[in-house]
Design a protein around this motif. Structure first.
Motif, mmCIF file in Angstrom:
data_model
loop_
_atom_site.group_PDB
_atom_site.id
_atom_site.type_symbol
_atom_site.label_atom_id
_atom_site.label_comp_id
_atom_site.label_asym_id
_atom_site.label_seq_id
_atom_site.Cartn_x
_atom_site.Cartn_y
_atom_site.Cartn_z
ATOM 1 N N GLY A 67 0.806 -1.210 0.000
ATOM 2 C CA GLY A 67 0.000 0.000 0.000
ATOM 3 C C GLY A 67 0.839 1.259 0.000
ATOM 4 N N VAL A 68 0.195 2.361 0.344
ATOM 5 C CA VAL A 68 0.840 3.684 0.317
ATOM 6 C C VAL A 68 0.951 4.208 1.744
ATOM 7 N N LEU A 69 2.131 4.748 2.067
ATOM 8 C CA LEU A 69 2.316 5.374 3.367
ATOM 9 C C LEU A 69 1.565 6.698 3.411
ATOM 10 N N SER A 70 1.048 7.045 4.581
ATOM 11 C CA SER A 70 0.339 8.313 4.752
ATOM 12 C C SER A 70 1.059 9.157 5.802
ATOM 13 N N GLY A 71 0.976 10.448 5.639
ATOM 14 C CA GLY A 71 1.513 11.354 6.647
ATOM 15 C C GLY A 71 2.773 12.062 6.184
ATOM 16 N N PRO A 72 3.421 12.749 7.126
ATOM 17 C CA PRO A 72 2.980 12.797 8.525
ATOM 18 C C PRO A 72 1.748 13.676 8.719
ATOM 19 N N GLU A 73 0.929 13.271 9.678
ATOM 20 C CA GLU A 73 -0.254 14.031 10.044
ATOM 21 C C GLU A 73 -0.438 13.908 11.543
ATOM 22 N N SER A 74 -0.595 15.024 12.182
ATOM 23 C CA SER A 74 -0.700 15.076 13.646
ATOM 24 C C SER A 74 0.475 14.394 14.310
ATOM 25 N N GLY A 75 1.667 14.527 13.693
ATOM 26 C CA GLY A 75 2.887 14.048 14.306
ATOM 27 C C GLY A 75 3.205 12.595 14.054
ATOM 28 N N VAL A 76 2.424 11.866 13.196
ATOM 29 C CA VAL A 76 2.710 10.453 12.957
ATOM 30 C C VAL A 76 2.552 10.119 11.482
ATOM 31 N N TYR A 77 3.315 9.100 11.058
ATOM 32 C CA TYR A 77 3.070 8.435 9.783
ATOM 33 C C TYR A 77 2.124 7.261 10.056
#
Length: 580
Positions: A172-182
């Motif tokens: 799959g695809v990595l997401s982020g960083p968002e709100s301090g996390v991947y």
């Protein structure tokens, strides 16, 4: 290293059923306004519990229940009721024993998918409480959704791979960083239900394909539900060996050489658990298995009897191994088996005992047989026998045990069928009763067996005014030869001897017309003891094969044993006999 313990909210829905009843109430399942005035309503209230475990499972908030259906059964009476929720559900019950089934559905009025189910039985005598535990269905298919998160300070993660039940998933695809996390989410649909757990292994890798951290989780999948979990990794979980498992415990299954191992999994990033054992007090250790990560048990089977064994376990991943946890020593006693041997039986079967018993401790009760176990060789070739108990030697010269006898086992033991002589009054090989035993097997026979019933249609003895050569034997043991002499010398073919010679019963065709004394043995040993089918509606006499002279033969009255000379032209019933 940080200790990680995963927790989840489990599927335990408790339905507290308060039963207020009075004897004589009518059986009703109604709303409050229509409840019988003779009884009090049963009030159902719902509460949800929580559980902790190192698994991925369905979360309570993910179950969208639109209606409940209750089925109550007492004898031939069945009642059902449905509710949108259980807050105010009421029924009226009569006292007695009831079986309840509570089901949760995705649609209104018990429609749509069946999501959860629970059942119980309760004897209702007075006011009380009843608790249901609803569980998802363990067959069918469900979905999996597991999200892995890690701090945004960990930037080396380039790709994520995973396997579910040993099958590689789609990258799959990595997401982020968002709100301090991947984050990375494993999504699988249509996964076969497995309440015991399917292993999910997720690897976060750098640009060179090297695993930075491995996450192992057991996923419990249920029909038409989504198993969901979020696993938050910390910086300490990357590029580090896993934390050691603890509380390694070894227990032995009763009457078995299998040792059950269990331990506490204290890490989220182990790949495998190497397990070793020592049979010499810890001086040397031998590899036993490499248990998969996230598992917490293993069975060591077929441990040699008399062995005292200890175990040691580690947690290992790509970056190293943890410290070990060692079990207390456990001893597998000298266990022995009982084998029942048919010892050449031709009919019937002997018991099978698959248990193992501790030497010098276990008391064995000799088993009984089910049905008949006999040794019936071809007629005239050897003596026949019946089951007479068990013996520790095939030739019967060991120790004999009757069913129900007990002894203390000290070694692997085979109990052979002990062959005993047949008795007068026993059922013979052809299905008739044995009426004579001469005491030993000589001249190709020992026993005489009567046919189960008379031959239908009365017969003449033979040709009137004609003497058959040799058919004058009256003693026991002469009937078979008399019959052969009559058939060979008398031209009449529709007589008593021919009828016996052509008779078949129980798979045997070696029947003959008994002599006068053989008929008397039938009277003495069968009729007087109430054995056999004796129909005297036509006549109480039966022809013997013993000839008096050219005009008469002997017949015998089988309701009093008397013998009488009778015209060969006369008609009498016939009861065949056979020797074996």
């Amino acid at each position: 290293m940080r200790k990680q313990i995963r927790r989840f909210t489990g599927i335990t829905i408790l339905i507290m059923l308060t039963v207020l009843v009075f004897a004589g109430c009518n059986m009703l399942l109604t709303d409050p306004s229509s409840a019988s005035s003779d009884g009090e309503p049963v009030i159902l209230t719902v509460s949800a519990g929580t559980m902790s475990a190192r698994t991925v499972t369905v979360q309570e908030d993910d179950i969208d229940i639109a209606s409940y259906k209750l089925t109550a059964v007492q004898g031939e009476t069945t009642r059902t009721e449905t509710w949108a929720d259980l807050a105010n559900a009421q029924i009226t019950l009569e006292t007695g024993t009831w079986t309840f089934i509570l089901q949760a559905f995705s649609g209104a009025d018990a429609s749509g998918d069946l999501l959860l189910e629970g059942s119980l039985e309760k004897t209702i005598e007075a006011s009380g409480e009843l608790a249901f535990a609803l569980s998802p269905l363990a067959t069918g298919t469900g979905d999996v959704e597991v999200t892995i998160t890690w701090p945004e300070t960990i930037t080396a993660v380039d790709s994520v791979t995973y396997t579910l039940g040993g099958t590689a998933g789609t990258e799959g695809v990595l997401s982020g960083p968002e709100s301090g996390v991947y984050s990375y989410t494993v999504t699988e649909t249509g996964v076969g239900a497995a309440s015991a757990g399917t292993l999910l292994v997720v690897k976060l890798k750098d640009s060179g394909g090297t695993a930075l951290v491995t996450v192992s989780e057991l996923v419990r999948v249920y029909d038409k539900l989504t198993s969901r979990k979020t696993i938050a990794l910390a910086a300490a979980d990357f590029n580090s060996a896993p934390e050691a498992p603890s509380n390694l415990t070894a227990t032995r299954e009763a009457g078995s050489t299998t040792i059950n191992l269990t331990w506490a999994d204290n890490s989220a990033n182990e790949a495998v658990f190497p397990i070793r054992y020592s049979d010499d007090g810890g001086s040397t250790w031998t590899e036993l298995t490499m248990a998969e990560g996230s598992t917490v048990s293993f069975d060591d089977t077929d441990v040699p009897r008399g062995t005292t064994r200890s175990y040691r376990i580690w947690a290992v991943n790509d970056y190293g191994s943890s410290g070990s946890s060692t079990s207390d020593a456990i001893t597998v006693p000298n266990l022995h088996t009982i084998t029942y041997d048919a010892n050449g039986s031709t009919e019937g079967s002997v018991p099978e005992d698959t248990a193992q018993y501790e030497a010098g401790v276990a008391t064995i009760t000799a088993a009984n047989i089910s049905g008949s176990v006999v040794q019936i060789p071809a007629a005239g070739t050897a003596e026949a026998f019946k089951f007479g108990g068990w013996n520790t030697q095939a030739d019967g010269n060991g120790t004999t045990y009757q069913p129900g006898d007990t002894f203390t086992i000290t070694a692997d033991t085979t109990l052979y069928v002990y062959w005993d002589a047949l008795d007068v009054g026993d059922i013979g090989p052809a299905g008739g009763y044995i009426f004579y035993d001469k005491g030993s097997f000589t001249d190709d026979w020992r026993y005489l067996e009567a046919a189960p019933e008379n031959i239908s249609n009365q017969k003449k003895w033979g040709t009137y005014d004609y003497t058959v050569s040799g058919a004058d034997g009256t003693a026991i043991g002469t009937g078979a030869q008399n019959t052969l002499d009559i058939i060979a010398d008398d031209t009449m073919t529709d007589n008593a001897a021919h009828a016996c010679n052509s008779y078949e019963s129980g798979g045997y065709s070696d029947w003959f017309l008994p002599s006068s004394d053989e008929l008397n043995a039938m009277y003495t040993n069968l009729y007087l003891d109430g054995l056999g089918d004796w129909d005297f509606s036509e006549s109480s006499y039966c022809w013997s094969s013993s000839e008096v002279d050219s005009m008469k033969g002997y017949r015998r009255r089988l309701d009093n044993g008397s013998s009488e000379e009778w015209s060969k032209n006369g008609y009498n019933p016939v009861r065949p006999a056979r020797a074996f």
